[in-house]
Design an enzyme around this catalytic site. Sequence first.
Site, PDB file in Angstrom:
ATOM      1  N   ASP A  66      61.202  -7.118 -52.205  1.00  0.00           N
ATOM      2  CA  ASP A  66      61.262  -5.805 -51.010  1.00  0.00           C
ATOM      3  C   ASP A  66      62.059  -6.174 -50.116  1.00  0.00           C
ATOM      4  O   ASP A  66      61.987  -7.156 -49.483  1.00  0.00           O
ATOM      5  CB  ASP A  66      59.894  -5.922 -51.021  1.00  0.00           C
ATOM      6  CG  ASP A  66      59.298  -4.402 -50.678  1.00  0.00           C
ATOM      7  OD1 ASP A  66      59.784  -3.622 -50.067  1.00  0.00           O
ATOM      8  OD2 ASP A  66      58.457  -4.038 -51.462  1.00  0.00           O
ATOM      9  N   ASP A  97      62.870  -0.686 -48.501  1.00  0.00           N
ATOM     10  CA  ASP A  97      61.589  -0.283 -47.896  1.00  0.00           C
ATOM     11  C   ASP A  97      61.790   0.810 -46.672  1.00  0.00           C
ATOM     12  O   ASP A  97      62.555   0.223 -45.945  1.00  0.00           O
ATOM     13  CB  ASP A  97      60.683  -1.367 -47.256  1.00  0.00           C
ATOM     14  CG  ASP A  97      59.341  -0.886 -46.540  1.00  0.00           C
ATOM     15  OD1 ASP A  97      58.448  -0.706 -47.360  1.00  0.00           O
ATOM     16  OD2 ASP A  97      59.372  -0.902 -45.301  1.00  0.00           O
ATOM     17  N   GLU A 150      63.482   3.562 -51.088  1.00  0.00           N
ATOM     18  CA  GLU A 150      62.018   4.358 -50.756  1.00  0.00           C
ATOM     19  C   GLU A 150      62.380   5.493 -49.865  1.00  0.00           C
ATOM     20  O   GLU A 150      62.721   5.132 -48.642  1.00  0.00           O
ATOM     21  CB  GLU A 150      60.902   3.410 -49.934  1.00  0.00           C
ATOM     22  CG  GLU A 150      59.772   4.364 -49.785  1.00  0.00           C
ATOM     23  CD  GLU A 150      58.827   3.759 -48.815  1.00  0.00           C
ATOM     24  OE1 GLU A 150      57.427   4.056 -48.943  1.00  0.00           O
ATOM     25  OE2 GLU A 150      59.156   2.946 -48.238  1.00  0.00           O
ATOM     26  N   HIS A 159      51.580   0.874 -54.362  1.00  0.00           N
ATOM     27  CA  HIS A 159      50.564   0.069 -53.385  1.00  0.00           C
ATOM     28  C   HIS A 159      50.513   1.187 -52.069  1.00  0.00           C
ATOM     29  O   HIS A 159      49.561   0.499 -51.398  1.00  0.00           O
ATOM     30  CB  HIS A 159      51.576  -1.148 -53.037  1.00  0.00           C
ATOM     31  CG  HIS A 159      52.704  -0.946 -52.128  1.00  0.00           C
ATOM     32  ND1 HIS A 159      53.816  -0.357 -52.495  1.00  0.00           N
ATOM     33  CD2 HIS A 159      52.858  -1.381 -50.803  1.00  0.00           C
ATOM     34  CE1 HIS A 159      54.481  -0.202 -51.651  1.00  0.00           C
ATOM     35  NE2 HIS A 159      54.163  -0.713 -50.447  1.00  0.00           N
ATOM     36  N   ASP A 160      51.176   1.948 -52.101  1.00  0.00           N
ATOM     37  CA  ASP A 160      50.892   2.951 -50.942  1.00  0.00           C
ATOM     38  C   ASP A 160      50.084   4.161 -51.311  1.00  0.00           C
ATOM     39  O   ASP A 160      49.717   5.110 -50.226  1.00  0.00           O
ATOM     40  CB  ASP A 160      52.091   3.594 -50.388  1.00  0.00           C
ATOM     41  CG  ASP A 160      52.803   2.281 -49.622  1.00  0.00           C
ATOM     42  OD1 ASP A 160      52.334   1.617 -49.119  1.00  0.00           O
ATOM     43  OD2 ASP A 160      54.208   2.361 -49.508  1.00  0.00           O
TER      44      ASP A 160
HETATM   45  C1  GLC Z   1      56.546   1.483 -46.979  1.00  0.00           C
HETATM   46  C2  GLC Z   1      55.667   0.459 -47.566  1.00  0.00           C
HETATM   47  C3  GLC Z   1      54.611   0.365 -46.996  1.00  0.00           C
HETATM   48  C4  GLC Z   1      54.598  -0.076 -45.626  1.00  0.00           C
HETATM   49  C5  GLC Z   1      55.520   0.659 -44.812  1.00  0.00           C
HETATM   50  C6  GLC Z   1      56.224   0.070 -43.513  1.00  0.00           C
HETATM   51  O1  GLC Z   1      56.583   2.617 -46.963  1.00  0.00           O
HETATM   52  O2  GLC Z   1      55.775   0.708 -49.039  1.00  0.00           O
HETATM   53  O3  GLC Z   1      53.397  -0.260 -47.582  1.00  0.00           O
HETATM   54  O4  GLC Z   1      53.428   0.033 -44.849  1.00  0.00           O
HETATM   55  O5  GLC Z   1      56.776   0.874 -45.578  1.00  0.00           O
HETATM   56  O6  GLC Z   1      56.864  -1.231 -44.161  1.00  0.00           O
END
Ligand code: GLC
Length: 561
Positions: A98, A200, A260, A332-333
């Site tokens: 990540d 991310d 993302e 995971h979100d």
């Molecule tokens: C992304 C991750 C999430 C995290 C955020 C801040 O959205 O997937 O889990 O809280 O970024 O890094």
Amino acid sequence: MERQWWQDKVCYQIWPKSFKDSNGDGVGDIPGIIDRLDYLKELGADILWLSPVYKSPLADEGYDIADYRGIDPRFGTMEDMERLLAETKRRGMYVVMDLVVNHCSDEHPWFQKALADPEGPYGKYFYFRKGKNGAPPTNWRGYFGGSVWSPVPGREDLYYLHLFCKKQPDLDWENPAVRREVVEMVNWWLDKGVAGFRVDAIVNIGKPERFEDFAPDRPDGLADCRKMLADPVSRQRLHAYLGQLRDEAFAPHNAFTVGEVFDTDPAELALFIGQGGFFSSMFDFAAACWGGSPKGWYDAKKPGPDNYRDCCFDSALRAAGVGFLSNIIENHDEPRGASRYLPEEAANDPRAQKALAAVQMLLPGLPFLYQGQEIGMTNTVFPSIDAVDDVNTHGEYAAALAAGLAPGEALARVARWSRDNARTPVQWSAEHAAGFTAGTPWLPVNPNYARVNAAAQQGVEGSVLEFYKSLIRLRKNDKYKEVLVWGGFEPVHQEQAGLAAFVRAGGGRRLLIASNLSGEAQQVELPGAAKEVLLCSDGAPGLAGDILTLAPWQAAVVELA
Ligand code: GLC
């Protein structure tokens, strides 16, 4: 479009804290992952995306990094990481890390040095700004609620920016030194043998020229910080920084990267994932975003199977001929996909879970599984708000209370969407703590583990796990790879409620994928003569002339003449 090494692969996301604990401390770790590589190989996973295992105070579960080149002792050591790389390589698998570089941890030495001397060189790694009439510099609300600005301790009227929680200070990408640090770190990991990165929260690195107030959009008087993303300067900067990462790190290593990226402007798709784009792929969040509310995610509407289908189909059509989207039903979100997209009464029905799987896994693009999805894990139960660990859920609970909801109602709303639903330990068996740990799991296991677990499904015909394996085998089968990986996509009968059906065509073959996402039998008019039923989730579908009859929640793949 030139073919790439990763396009015929299947990806699997590991959220290390909850995957498998090897030492009984209740926290999953890298040796635990190594222990389960054969399981993942047998499932058919090729590319493993590891959510962060870097050194971190875990304020946002590792998305707050204190050392980009160190492994957190809770997850293991660098030797463990190197062993994971060697063991995956031996099995023909790949590891994707990540890449969390919109922000780091407030415990990172860069930020510590910046706090000590905000005007010094490390101060320029972050955003320090003066307040405005005793208030923070702007009225922006962060992703987890509250202001994006926190005061610098010991300094009057000085604030630092954090779009996420206050332990996640944003890095200033306008500073070439920051970009150099990131490029070097990325190359360091790629040289070590990781195959690439999941990138991310990346759209946030492009910030506007000036930080200015937006019109407040909720009773708290604040405005969603995401409004800055539409600023043309933010966008230009984002493109420039991503171009640098691609040219100086990703491309020279032929790395696999998946972004993302939430704000998918269709006009930018080619720039992001087309030939020579910033990333190999990016997640399709269309279905995850469906039903969102300006009040906050606690107020989101629940999508049904037809909404899921429509979102996926629209995305697939948009990406056709452009690039590969990465398809997910959960991560995971997000809450668990079965709980989110299936009607409540069907969420725990393995038939319905398999019908959903058939759609996700055979859509064009790259399939990503999230740990536990392959055994049909569903949302958990939260007896009280204290049972929630996640910082984001607590922020949202506060927002729901502030909007006037009674505590019970606020809890019920956030429980539906909370990220902790996906973060409960993987259910390996019906033994103590679902076989996740010999100790006490850091987050309670889902109470349904005695019924839903990998051991109960391994090798059992008709199980969710075995069906995922057959879907993956079909996608990888040399006979069908051409059509299922690189073939075209055409929705059929989209007006038929509770049915997700599409044709994939390529390499001289046409396959119909038809999934009955309803509890009633469905008749599907075949868009061509049936040649062979390649796969069915339960039993066999009815075939009479040009009519395919699907039992409730039954999915079938039919080769057409
Ligand atoms: C992304 C991750 C999430 C995290 C955020 C801040 O959205 O997937 O889990 O809280 O970024 O890094």
